[in-house]
Design an enzyme around this catalytic site. Structure first.
Site, short mmCIF file in Angstrom:
data_model
loop_
_atom_site.label_atom_id
_atom_site.label_comp_id
_atom_site.label_asym_id
_atom_site.label_seq_id
_atom_site.Cartn_x
_atom_site.Cartn_y
_atom_site.Cartn_z
N THR A 36 42.53 29.76 24.30
CA THR A 36 42.35 28.34 24.60
C THR A 36 41.53 27.68 23.50
OG1 THR A 36 42.16 29.13 26.89
CG2 THR A 36 41.92 26.76 26.52
N GLU A 111 28.92 33.54 21.51
CA GLU A 111 29.28 32.37 22.34
C GLU A 111 28.08 31.86 23.12
OE1 GLU A 111 34.01 33.22 23.17
OE2 GLU A 111 32.53 34.14 24.48
C1 5RP Z 1 35.97 35.27 24.45
C2 5RP Z 1 35.91 34.43 25.67
C3 5RP Z 1 37.08 33.57 25.95
O1 5RP Z 1 36.66 32.25 25.98
C4 5RP Z 1 37.67 33.94 27.27
O2 5RP Z 1 37.99 35.32 27.24
C5 5RP Z 1 38.92 33.12 27.59
O3 5RP Z 1 39.93 33.49 26.70
P1 5RP Z 1 41.36 32.79 26.72
O4 5RP Z 1 41.16 31.37 26.35
O5 5RP Z 1 42.16 33.56 25.70
O6 5RP Z 1 41.94 32.94 28.11
O7 5RP Z 1 34.97 34.42 26.41
O8 5RP Z 1 34.87 36.11 24.37
#
Ligand code: 5RP
Length: 261
Positions: A36, A111
């Site tokens: 995303t 993050e």
């Molecule tokens: C990475 C994360 C991502 O934001 C989370 O896993 C969501 O991923 P995606 O957008 O591919 O569903 O925390 O460490």
């Protein structure tokens, strides 16, 4: 909009496309990680190209940094930025209080550092990630490799005394070897099914020797932008409780889908 995108990718794109509107000229922006967040980075690259806005990004992983560079998005380090106006990132789960599980993509440490250095964190997601209680998605806990089995044992002991439904843990693997984060650490995924007190668990996990960080983001996210396959957007503001619904117009967004050079 590209006809080949799956419904879930369209929903992710919609959320990402709307969220980049929060970015204003001159901002320092934390760039999240995951599929995303990758749409968000692409949409930001397109805004910079089209509108000529001046934005600097702080990426939360080498993957995101590589993508941003390929789109000519100027990057700086968090040390250079000192603070950020806004971070936009994905999540694995979110609840009614906008608390999150993150780290499915293994970037939870950077993050969380980047999000907590920001005035505002906006999470972009599809509706399927909303839960009544966090914990269906395995909770990632980043541990240093030295003595990781000992850290894992202590995590399991801790879980025995916490309000959770499951207590199994697994070492995250990739190609038959332990997965390494950008910092070279391991990830222990905790299969909890339901977390009764996420705040207490987040604090307790970080007391364990060898644990670097956990994927519970408590009171960090300010806004959630939920996209759907048809471009419907719901924006929930955790600070004033306001919910806004909009319809996105995707026409004109085709450049975002052009393969990267
Ligand atoms: C990475 C994360 C991502 O934001 C989370 O896993 C969501 O991923 P995606 O957008 O591919 O569903 O925390 O460490």
């Amino acid at each position: 909009m590209s006809a080949e995108l799956s419904p879930i990718e369209k929903a992710k794109f919609a959320a990402a496309r709307r969220a980049v509107d929060f970015i204003e000229d001159g901002m320092r922006v934390g760039l999240g990680t995951g599929s995303t967040a990758a749409w968000m980075v692409r949409c930001l690259g397109e805004r910079i190209r089209r509108e000529g806005i001046t934005v600097v990004g702080v990426p939360t992983s080498t993957r995101t940094a590589d993508l941003a560079r390929s789109l000519d998005i100027p990057l700086i380090t968090l040390e250079e930025a000192k603070f950020l106006d806004l971070t936009i990132d994905g999540a694995d789960e979110f609840d009614a209080d906008l608390n999150l599980i993150k780290g499915g993509g293994g970037a939870l440490l950077q993050e969380k550092i980047v999000a907590t250095a920001s005035n505002r964190m906006v999470v972009i997601t599809d509706a399927a990630k909303e839960v009544s209680h966090l914990g269906t998605f395995p909770l990632p806990v980043e541990v240093i490799p030295f003595g990781w089995q000992s850290s894992r044992n202590q995590i399991e002991e801790l879980l025995g005394g916490m309000d959770v439904l499951g207590r199994q843990t697994t070492l995250r693997m990739q190609d038959d070897v332990a997965y390494r984060t950008d910092e070279g650490n391991f990830i222990v995924d905790c299969h909890l099914n339901k977390i009764g007190d996420a705040r207490a668990l987040a604090i307790a996990l970080n007391q364990i020797a060898g644990v670097v960080e956990n994927g519970l983001f408590i009171d960090i996210c300010d806004t959630v932008v939920i996209g759907d396959v048809n471009g419907k957007i719901e924006i929930r503001d955790g600070n004033d409780g306001r919910v806004t619904r909009e319809q996105l117009d995707f026409s004109g967004d085709t450049a975002v889908f052009t393969p990267l050079g």
